[in-house]
Design an enzyme around this catalytic site. Structure first.
Site, PDB file in Angstrom:
ATOM      1  CE1 TYR A  60      35.830  42.640  42.979  1.00 26.83           C
ATOM      2  CE2 TYR A  60      36.204  44.961  42.527  1.00 26.83           C
ATOM      3  CZ  TYR A  60      36.489  43.829  43.261  1.00 26.83           C
ATOM      4  OH  TYR A  60      37.412  43.887  44.262  1.00 26.83           O
ATOM      5  CG  HIS A 101      41.472  37.011  43.193  1.00 29.13           C
ATOM      6  ND1 HIS A 101      40.561  37.637  42.360  1.00 29.13           N
ATOM      7  CD2 HIS A 101      41.215  37.460  44.445  1.00 29.13           C
ATOM      8  CE1 HIS A 101      39.804  38.455  43.070  1.00 29.13           C
ATOM      9  NE2 HIS A 101      40.171  38.365  44.345  1.00 29.13           N
ATOM     10  CG  ASP A 122      40.855  39.062  48.392  1.00 31.40           C
ATOM     11  OD1 ASP A 122      40.503  38.608  47.286  1.00 31.40           O
ATOM     12  OD2 ASP A 122      40.939  40.274  48.630  1.00 31.40           O
ATOM     13  NE  ARG A 172      36.641  46.559  51.615  1.00 33.47           N
ATOM     14  CZ  ARG A 172      37.553  46.031  50.800  1.00 33.47           C
ATOM     15  NH1 ARG A 172      38.753  46.558  50.737  1.00 33.47           N
ATOM     16  NH2 ARG A 172      37.255  44.975  50.071  1.00 33.47           N
ATOM     17  NE  ARG A 194      38.192  48.429  44.041  1.00 29.92           N
ATOM     18  CZ  ARG A 194      38.843  47.520  44.778  1.00 29.92           C
ATOM     19  NH1 ARG A 194      39.874  46.866  44.277  1.00 29.92           N
ATOM     20  NH2 ARG A 194      38.430  47.275  46.005  1.00 29.92           N
ATOM     21  N   GLY A 207      43.702  41.922  40.364  1.00 26.53           N
ATOM     22  CA  GLY A 207      44.379  43.165  40.020  1.00 26.53           C
ATOM     23  C   GLY A 207      43.949  43.751  38.700  1.00 26.53           C
TER      24      GLY A 207
END
Length: 387
Positions: free
Chosen positions: A140, A73, A292, A237, A173, A78
């Protein structure tokens, strides 16, 4: 160099090291760099003394291909907790200090206050500081935001755009895309990449939702898309998702990307995840690692309400990778693929990165005996460490 200095510029660099892993161990210890590429590998290379050569003595360090982080990123991630929860961006020194020479920038949840144009500007800023930087178009959401208004045009006309991502699936999300929408996105990315001579991967963010990898399994089962086009990330995850990833990788001969989570509880560590994948028979060449970094590590309660956030860093990427070698899970030559050669192949950069060979980009990381990065060169330019 002082503009009034009439000495000729040093156009060549001769690097002397303790050893070279290309990734296989070579029986030479010198690298000659010219015009940003590796011109020669050898022992006692004969370079005329009057040639403009910069000599770097690093005979206590080993040279390996500079690391490649395909999920960064660079503008900061965020935003799930409001404007005060936006993460900061990352600079060239923070990247190069970890031995990383190439990054791929991503947008995440927030593509409202941040945009593909912001991402492109940050990528070009890193390039001006010496990092080899690329980006994915999109974020996303589906339909994804783009630079030109079209995925194919982004891939065809923007050199830095090498794929589409990170598209979120199995996550509260995400925009909950339908299967036909995912199929259309992957096909758009594939054709645009073909026109531009790029790999054009689709980089998919995996949440902890119950659908897991099923949308990607359907993509590969129900369409003509090749597995190399589709890269799921964050597959560690949780344990159930990792087990799905084992089956996915073996069933489709697919590559999967493991995230180096920094904080226990965010997911299985990259070390544990890679060790398990290997134990279950997933070939090392189908596994990649990414950080990430500068993304958010948000926390939600059982109802999906935001409760707090931390900022990811890239330190776990290197420390977990080191453990894989130091605890004899993988030999150094094979482990290097997880953060260099395998990643270069996945991204379609394997013709110039991920290997120390004549004609390849002079992207070189120098490691000490503990495998800690001490110097990082990108296109022959030292970005971190040294004098």
């Amino acid at each position: 160099m002082n503009r009034h200095d009439d000495r000729p510029p040093r156009l060549l660099t001769l690097l002397r090291v303790k050893g070279i892993h290309a990734p296989e161990k070579l029986k030479v210890r010198e690298i000659l760099i010219a015009d940003g590429r590796i011109a020669a590998l050898g022992e006692d290379l004969d370079v005329p003394v009057h040639w403009p050569v910069h000599r770097v003595e690093a005979q206590d360090l080993i040279a390996v291909p500079a690391f490649i982080d395909q999920h960064v990123h660079v503008t900061g991630g965020g935003g799930e907790g409001g404007f005060g929860s936006r993460c900061p961006g990352i600079g060239a020194q923070e990247i190069a200090a970890m031995g990383i020479g190439t990054v791929v920038g991503v947008l995440g949840t927030d593509c409202i206050s941040r945009s593909p144009a912001d991402l492109l500007a940050a990528v070009r800023g890193l390039k001006s500081e010496g990092i080899a930087a690329y980006m994915y178009t999109g974020a996303y959401r589906v339909p994804p935001p783009t630079l030109t208004g079209d995925i194919q045009r982004d891939l065809a006309w923007i050199p830095e755009v090498i794929g589409l991502g990170e598209i979120a699936i199995s996550d509260h999300r995400s925009s909950q895309p339908r299967q036909d929408e995912l199929e259309r996105l992957v096909s758009e990315a594939r054709v645009g990449a073909m026109l531009a001579g790029k790999r054009g991967i689709c980089h998919f963010h995996l949440g902890d939702g119950k659908r897991g990898l099923e949308p990607l399994r359907r993509l590969l089962s129900e369409t003509e898309m090749p597995a190399e086009q589709i890269i799921p990330t964050h597959v560690n995850r949780h344990s159930a998702l990792l087990e799905e990833a084992v089956d996915y990788a073996l069933s489709f001969e697919a590559c999967i990307d493991v995230t180096a989570f920094e904080i226990p509880g965010d997911g299985l560590s990259a070390f544990d995840a890679v060790a398990h994948l290997l134990e279950q028979g997933v070939p090392a060449e189908r596994i990649t690692l990414s950080s990430d970094c500068n993304g958010s590590l948000p926390e939600f309660d059982q109802r999906g309400n935001y409760t707090g956030m931390r900022v990811a860093r890239n330190t776990a990427l290197i420390s977990d990778w080191q453990r894989l070698v130091q605890e004899h899970v993988l030999p150094l030559d094979t482990a290097l693929g997880l953060i260099s050669g395998n990643v270069a192949r996945v991204l379609g950069l394997h013709h110039c990165k991920g290997r120390l060979a004549v004609g390849f980009d002079a992207d070189i990381t120098l490691l000490d005996e503990t495998l800690q990065p001490r110097q990082t060169f990108v296109a022959g330019r030292r970005i971190h460490g040294g004098e």
